[in-house]
Design a protein around this motif. Structure first.
Motif, PDB file in Angstrom:
ATOM      1  N   THR A  50      33.035   9.469  77.182  1.00 57.70           N
ATOM      2  CA  THR A  50      34.411   9.933  77.098  1.00 57.70           C
ATOM      3  C   THR A  50      35.045   9.413  75.803  1.00 57.70           C
ATOM      4  N   GLU A 107      40.154  13.314  64.962  1.00 59.80           N
ATOM      5  CA  GLU A 107      40.647  14.654  64.621  1.00 59.80           C
ATOM      6  C   GLU A 107      39.651  15.469  63.811  1.00 59.80           C
ATOM      7  N   ASP A 111      33.916  16.951  64.462  1.00 65.98           N
ATOM      8  CA  ASP A 111      33.541  18.273  63.947  1.00 65.98           C
ATOM      9  C   ASP A 111      32.647  18.171  62.720  1.00 65.98           C
ATOM     10  N   ASP A 128      29.872  18.192  70.963  1.00 65.35           N
ATOM     11  CA  ASP A 128      31.315  18.039  71.166  1.00 65.35           C
ATOM     12  C   ASP A 128      31.716  18.644  72.509  1.00 65.35           C
ATOM     13  N   GLU A 129      32.261  17.823  73.392  1.00 61.04           N
ATOM     14  CA  GLU A 129      32.726  18.288  74.700  1.00 61.04           C
ATOM     15  C   GLU A 129      34.185  17.901  74.935  1.00 61.04           C
ATOM     16  N   ARG A 130      34.943  17.789  73.843  1.00 63.09           N
ATOM     17  CA  ARG A 130      36.338  17.377  73.994  1.00 63.09           C
ATOM     18  C   ARG A 130      37.166  18.403  74.755  1.00 63.09           C
ATOM     19  N   ARG A 131      36.790  19.669  74.653  1.00 63.70           N
ATOM     20  CA  ARG A 131      37.534  20.709  75.360  1.00 63.70           C
ATOM     21  C   ARG A 131      36.918  21.042  76.714  1.00 63.70           C
ATOM     22  N   GLY A 132      35.833  20.351  77.050  1.00 63.70           N
ATOM     23  CA  GLY A 132      35.182  20.580  78.340  1.00 63.70           C
ATOM     24  C   GLY A 132      35.670  19.617  79.396  1.00 63.70           C
ATOM     25  N   LYS A 135      35.716  15.704  78.415  1.00 61.20           N
ATOM     26  CA  LYS A 135      36.704  15.185  77.464  1.00 61.20           C
ATOM     27  C   LYS A 135      36.108  14.107  76.545  1.00 61.20           C
TER      28      LYS A 135
END
Length: 346
Positions: A50, A107, A111, A128-132, A135
């Motif tokens: 996380t 930020e 990416d 990247d799973e920040r939007r999944g 988090k």
């Protein structure tokens, strides 16, 4: 592109990792902090990380470096770095620092981590799973496999060395100040001078050069280590022997320093003060070109030492080699060779 050539010969997982660290265009410390965090978290065995879990080592590595060099980006300001500074001065709590890191610390770096000038690396070490639902990020099998490699013990040292060189360049404001970088053979350190002529020790020579040799002996391509205390600890060797220092100018220059196994450097049939065979001269040129074309802070040092173009740099090495031959009283192109050689890696 330099990273394409670096990865051209049978690339391994550690080569893809090194390409990210060594050939990335860095305008801030974030990639180095994330790399050190990944190497620290992966041995714990969890694949789902996380942002809160990532924030602790990530911010810790940055606040440690802020204590060494306050300038950690070429940007004018950063609210995230300001929060790290406030933590160092006791103005905010650890909880506030972690919250700010989660909100602002990742930020761009997540990416951009795998990006090279030729595009993204063929191997990813996290997703990247920040939007999944998680988090955060998911560590890939490639990262876990990387830590099983013999070379894995060298990787944290290489990241730290790259970080120290880059932040020193930022601190001195422009990288060309590093033209004065030198080598201290007694302590095996790279150093430079501030504008007030204060000596600044930057990093271990071993740590700075090892990645560009892919963790291999310059002469035999045997695995070497830069881990202090290792039985396989690399030697820092002068390609053109140091015994010629009165006749070869700047013999301590980075252009002439390579990492060697102890067996090749000073073993039973080692090189010692002999001149290597001319076949190694092209290898030395390739190693130097990796440094020059990788946006490395040592590029200005090497260009100043060896020439502005590839042709000039080849001619420089050939001239130094012929002069060494002349001083040693041999007109032959044949010099010392390693008794054995593993498959070529660079």
């Amino acid at each position: 592109m330099s990273e394409s050539k670096f990865l051209a010969i049978d690339p391994k997982l550690e080569d893809y990792w090194r390409a990210i660290i060594l050939f990335g265009k860095n305008v801030a410390c974030y990639k180095f902090a994330l790399a050190k965090s990944l190497l620290e978290l992966a041995p714990q065995g969890k694949s789902i990380i996380t942002l809160e879990d990532l924030a602790e080592p990530y911010s810790r590595h940055i606040i440690e470096h802020l204590k060494i060099v306050d300038k950690q980006t070429t940007s004018v300001s950063s609210r995230f770095l300001d929060a790290c500074r406030k933590f160092n001065t006791g103005d905010i709590t650890k909880t506030r620092l972690i919250d700010t890191t989660v909100q602002r610390g990742f930020e761009n770096v997540i990416d951009a981590f795998h990006n090279l000038s030729v595009g993204e690396t063929a191997v990813r070490f996290f997703v990247d799973e920040r939007r999944g639902a998680n988090k955060g990020i998911i560590l890939t099998n490639e990262l876990f496999k990387l830590l099983e490699k013999l070379q894995s013990e060298n990787l944290p040292h290489e990241v730290e060395a790259r970080w120290r060189l880059v932040e020193t360049a930022w601190e001195l404001n422009i990288s060309r100040n590093l033209i004065s970088i030198g080598y201290d053979p007694n302590n095996q350190l790279l150093f430079t001078f501030s504008d007030r002529r204060r000596r600044v020790d930057v990093t271990s020579c071993r740590d700075a050069l090892n990645g560009y040799q892919k963790g291999k002996c310059f002469y035999s391509f045997a695995d070497i280590s830069i881990e202090p205390g290792s039985t396989n600890l690399a030697d820092v060797d002068h390609f053109i022997p140091y015994s010629l220092n009165e006749y070869i100018s700047n013999i301590d220059g980075v252009w002439n320093l390579v990492l060697s196994s102890t067996e090749c450097n000073r073993g039973k049939r080692g090189k010692f003060d002999r001149l290597p065979d001319i076949k190694y001269l092209d290898r030395l040129h390739n190693r130097n070109e990796f440094l020059i074309t990788s946006n490395h802070p040592l590029r200005e040092t090497l260009i100043q030492q060896t020439g502005n173009t590839t042709k000039h740099r080849r001619n420089f090495l050939q001239c130094k080699y012929r002069k060494a031959q002349s001083r040693l009283g041999t007109g032959s192109n044949h010099g010392w060779k390693s008794e054995f050689e593993y498959p070529v890696t660079f």
